[in-house]
Design a protein around this motif. Sequence first.
Motif, short mmCIF file in Angstrom:
data_model
loop_
_atom_site.label_atom_id
_atom_site.label_comp_id
_atom_site.label_asym_id
_atom_site.label_seq_id
_atom_site.Cartn_x
_atom_site.Cartn_y
_atom_site.Cartn_z
N GLY A 1 0.80 -1.22 0.00
CA GLY A 1 0.00 0.00 0.00
C GLY A 1 0.82 1.26 0.00
O GLY A 1 1.94 1.29 -0.52
N THR A 2 0.27 2.32 0.60
CA THR A 2 0.98 3.59 0.68
C THR A 2 1.12 4.02 2.14
O THR A 2 0.45 3.48 3.02
N LEU A 3 2.00 4.98 2.38
CA LEU A 3 2.33 5.40 3.74
C LEU A 3 1.98 6.87 3.97
O LEU A 3 2.05 7.67 3.04
N GLY A 4 1.65 7.20 5.19
CA GLY A 4 1.57 8.60 5.61
C GLY A 4 0.17 9.19 5.73
O GLY A 4 -0.03 10.17 6.46
N ALA A 5 -0.82 8.61 5.04
CA ALA A 5 -2.15 9.26 4.99
C ALA A 5 -2.83 9.31 6.35
O ALA A 5 -3.37 10.34 6.75
N ASP B 1 5.12 20.18 0.49
CA ASP B 1 5.81 21.44 0.81
C ASP B 1 6.32 21.49 2.25
O ASP B 1 6.87 22.48 2.68
N ASP B 2 6.14 20.42 3.01
CA ASP B 2 6.66 20.37 4.38
C ASP B 2 7.41 19.05 4.56
O ASP B 2 6.85 18.07 5.08
N LEU C 1 6.28 15.46 6.28
CA LEU C 1 6.11 14.32 5.37
C LEU C 1 6.94 13.14 5.86
O LEU C 1 6.47 12.00 5.92
N ARG C 2 8.19 13.42 6.24
CA ARG C 2 9.07 12.36 6.74
C ARG C 2 8.49 11.73 8.00
O ARG C 2 8.47 10.51 8.16
N GLN C 3 8.00 12.57 8.90
CA GLN C 3 7.40 12.06 10.14
C GLN C 3 6.22 11.14 9.83
O GLN C 3 6.10 10.06 10.38
N SER C 4 5.35 11.59 8.93
CA SER C 4 4.14 10.81 8.64
C SER C 4 4.47 9.51 7.92
O SER C 4 3.84 8.48 8.18
N VAL C 5 5.45 9.55 7.02
CA VAL C 5 5.75 8.36 6.21
C VAL C 5 6.58 7.35 7.01
O VAL C 5 6.27 6.15 7.02
#
Length: 331
Positions: A156-160, A250-251, A255-259
Amino acid sequence: MSGEFDLIRQFFTRPAASVDIAVGDDCAILTPTAGTSLAVSKDLLLEERHFFSDVDPESLGHKSLAVNLSDLAAMGATPRGCLLGIALPRYDADWLAAFSRGFNRLADKYQCPLIGGDTTRSEHDIVISVTVLGEVTQPFLLRSRAQPGDDIWVSGTLGAADWALSLLLRQKAGEILNEREIQTLQATRHALEWPEPRVALGLALRPLAHAVIDLSDGLVQDLKHILHASGVAAVLYESLMPVNLSLPDDDPQQLRQSVLGGGDVYELCFTAPQTARAALQAIAASLPVTLTRIGEVHVGQGLRVLDAAQQDISALPAGFDHFRPARRRKP
Ligand code: ADP
Ligand code: MG
């Protein structure tokens, strides 16, 4: 109709042909399939710690079971049944109807009937405790079986989910979100509130994967559990991460934290030998689910994550820990 037993009969009693005795007696009884072992797991969900008080009860019913089925998925187990412990401060028929609809729909989908539980009144908060039972065969898909040379994959995908949570927390704190943030919240909220357990993927991974974990507390933290249990090291590449396309870019820090650190993902992270690549791509196409190769296992210990310039990310995001001073609380 509002007594405890009426409540159980109305909302939590359903036909369950795959077990001998379901809801209604002192215990449920089920006969394990010959040659299988039982896989058992429990997750607890507390109001205002794991979910907001005003959350859509149908999504809460879904998620209460989904997070448990995700644990079965990570063991490559076939769901057999589940138990629901629930404490409620009041009888609310509409809330119960929606909660049980979300719960039962997912139970039907994965043939994991509700076979028992306990229902009680609480003083203040809603408390939900689900136990799942599944069946597995040898060899078990354990966290301790990663080997040097394995690829590391994630579904799947990460961060959402993490991104949605941070926007919701800001909103609850009284902040007015701008137009773009509202759009991002609309696009990411589903991942937080309606996670889909990767049960079919877990089963398909049985002959191929060495070690599997589901991502409840964040990629970095959960992968470390595999590394510790297996006594190996790993390198991940940030540029390979399957970032959810709804997230703004843009942040980079957020983004790194969420992913890398964001919890509540319920995707599977697993290691598999390089010889399994073609078979894994075939599984991805047939399920369908995206599978992304994000790193590799090495001899040694510890986890490194390299950024796009192949430099070590020195401060890796922390995942969720209930007893660590929190950056913020989990939904
Ligand atoms: P006991 O008094 O033996 O604990 P209960 O009166 O609590 O039994 O429960 C009666 C039956 O209803 C049991 O079969 C129990 O498993 C089932 N049950 C109670 N609460 C729930 C629930 N929330 N979901 C599913 N089954 C439930
Ligand atoms: Mg009871």
